[in-house]
Design an enzyme around this catalytic site. Sequence first.
Site, PDB file in Angstrom:
ATOM      1  N   HIS A   1      96.784  94.390 -21.423  1.00 56.82           N
ATOM      2  CA  HIS A   1      97.397  93.160 -20.922  1.00 56.82           C
ATOM      3  C   HIS A   1      98.863  93.106 -21.375  1.00 56.82           C
ATOM      4  CE1 HIS A   1      93.655  91.261 -19.405  1.00 56.82           C
ATOM      5  NE2 HIS A   1      93.105  92.050 -20.306  1.00 56.82           N
TER       6      HIS A   1
ATOM      7  N   ASP B   1      83.779  97.785 -18.150  1.00 63.22           N
ATOM      8  CA  ASP B   1      84.424  96.495 -18.374  1.00 63.22           C
ATOM      9  C   ASP B   1      83.552  95.393 -17.766  1.00 63.22           C
ATOM     10  OD1 ASP B   1      86.262  94.652 -19.260  1.00 63.22           O
ATOM     11  OD2 ASP B   1      87.751  95.050 -17.712  1.00 63.22           O
TER      12      ASP B   1
ATOM     13  N   GLU C   1      89.228  92.438 -27.684  1.00 58.83           N
ATOM     14  CA  GLU C   1      90.206  92.451 -26.605  1.00 58.83           C
ATOM     15  C   GLU C   1      90.994  91.145 -26.669  1.00 58.83           C
ATOM     16  OE1 GLU C   1      90.648  93.331 -21.821  1.00 58.83           O
ATOM     17  OE2 GLU C   1      88.660  92.982 -22.653  1.00 58.83           O
TER      18      GLU C   1
ATOM     19  N   HIS D   1      91.779  99.645 -19.875  1.00 61.97           N
ATOM     20  CA  HIS D   1      91.667  99.532 -18.405  1.00 61.97           C
ATOM     21  C   HIS D   1      93.003  99.832 -17.713  1.00 61.97           C
ATOM     22  CE1 HIS D   1      93.033  95.444 -19.203  1.00 61.97           C
ATOM     23  NE2 HIS D   1      91.833  94.986 -19.482  1.00 61.97           N
TER      24      HIS D   1
END
Length: 400
Positions: free
Chosen positions: A197, A280, A132, A218
Amino acid sequence: MHKKLIHNGQVITPEGILSNGYVYVVSGKIVGVGDGIIEVSDDVERIDAQGLYISPGFIDIHVHGGGGADFMDGTVEAFLKVAETHVNYGTTALSPTTLTSHVEDLFSILDAYAVANERNTKGAQFIGVHLEGPYFSMNQRGAQNPKFIRNPDPEEYKRILDYSDAIARWSAAPELPGALEFGKYVKSKGKILALAHTDAIYEEVLEGFNHGFTLATHFYSAMSGVTRRNAYRYAGAVEAGYLIDEMDVEIIADGIHVPAPLLQLVVKIKGADRIALVTDAMRSAGMPEGESVLGNIETGLKVLVEDGVAKLSDRSAFAGSVATADRLVRTMIREAKVSLEDAVKMMTATPARIVGLSEKKGSLEPEKDADIVLFDQDIQVKLTMVGGIVLHYQLNKQSK
């Protein structure tokens, strides 16, 4: 040859729930699933499910830690602790997930994964590392360390992918300079590519999707929505996730990161076949609330765990999830108003398909791995079996 028969339970199958069902396991594989009574030899270990649900094992494709440990700690012991913690909540397979960091620290984590993967006999199975970052939008960094956020560097990402075959997935922002070339290279190596992100608008996400960004990390969290630029409105990454039918999304279904109305909206538009539930989770999953650390125990970010979620110390934003897989399923049933079958599918069959493991995991069918969970109507896990081995057991003693 180890043989087990789990019987007298409500078996959750792809075709529906068998009200008085059984699952027959031989040498770590499922060899039979059915309704009613099956005759087996005396050498078969019998497990009375006592009317509980018999479900495929939960598959968590995005988890950072649990039980006081984080994969960013970079130790074999941390890896094993996380796996052993989450197995108690029904997770039978998981993807260890990193945070933005120095490349050398990442290599240490990949080294630890290799050793831990060989020693892991008491926890959820590892199914490949999820990187990530660090190629993120600074505006959508969330709790990621801004010191390490940067644009894709071909020399760097090729070096990382060459270092270890354990890497299964990479999450990045598709709008960054060089991100499309990065995505093309990642996909050429047979890895899963996800957007995360990101401050991208719809057109940038669509281009990213065409270059391999087929999963939204997410969903809703650290992700652009409708925005205005010089008086004009643009659809963001969230809207792109909805508009691109073939895009899969993962959601932190703790009821906090994504509240009930949005959980209902995701299900209404995407459906259970395109949604993977993920914890997560950071190191405080399965631990008491209070002060904690996101990331490496020595150099990570100090956070506060309260109200069922990790927050920045000033409470200005969330800093991570402390959910476990059972909580995700429970939340989807109670707050998203989905059926038990659909909630379980989003925790089993859908993530299995996304990571390419459908032939082995994700459903209770013959020839698949005997990854099995028993839970009650409140999704309280009473037994977890990984590869035919019981690793968590809370049934009455006389039933075994």
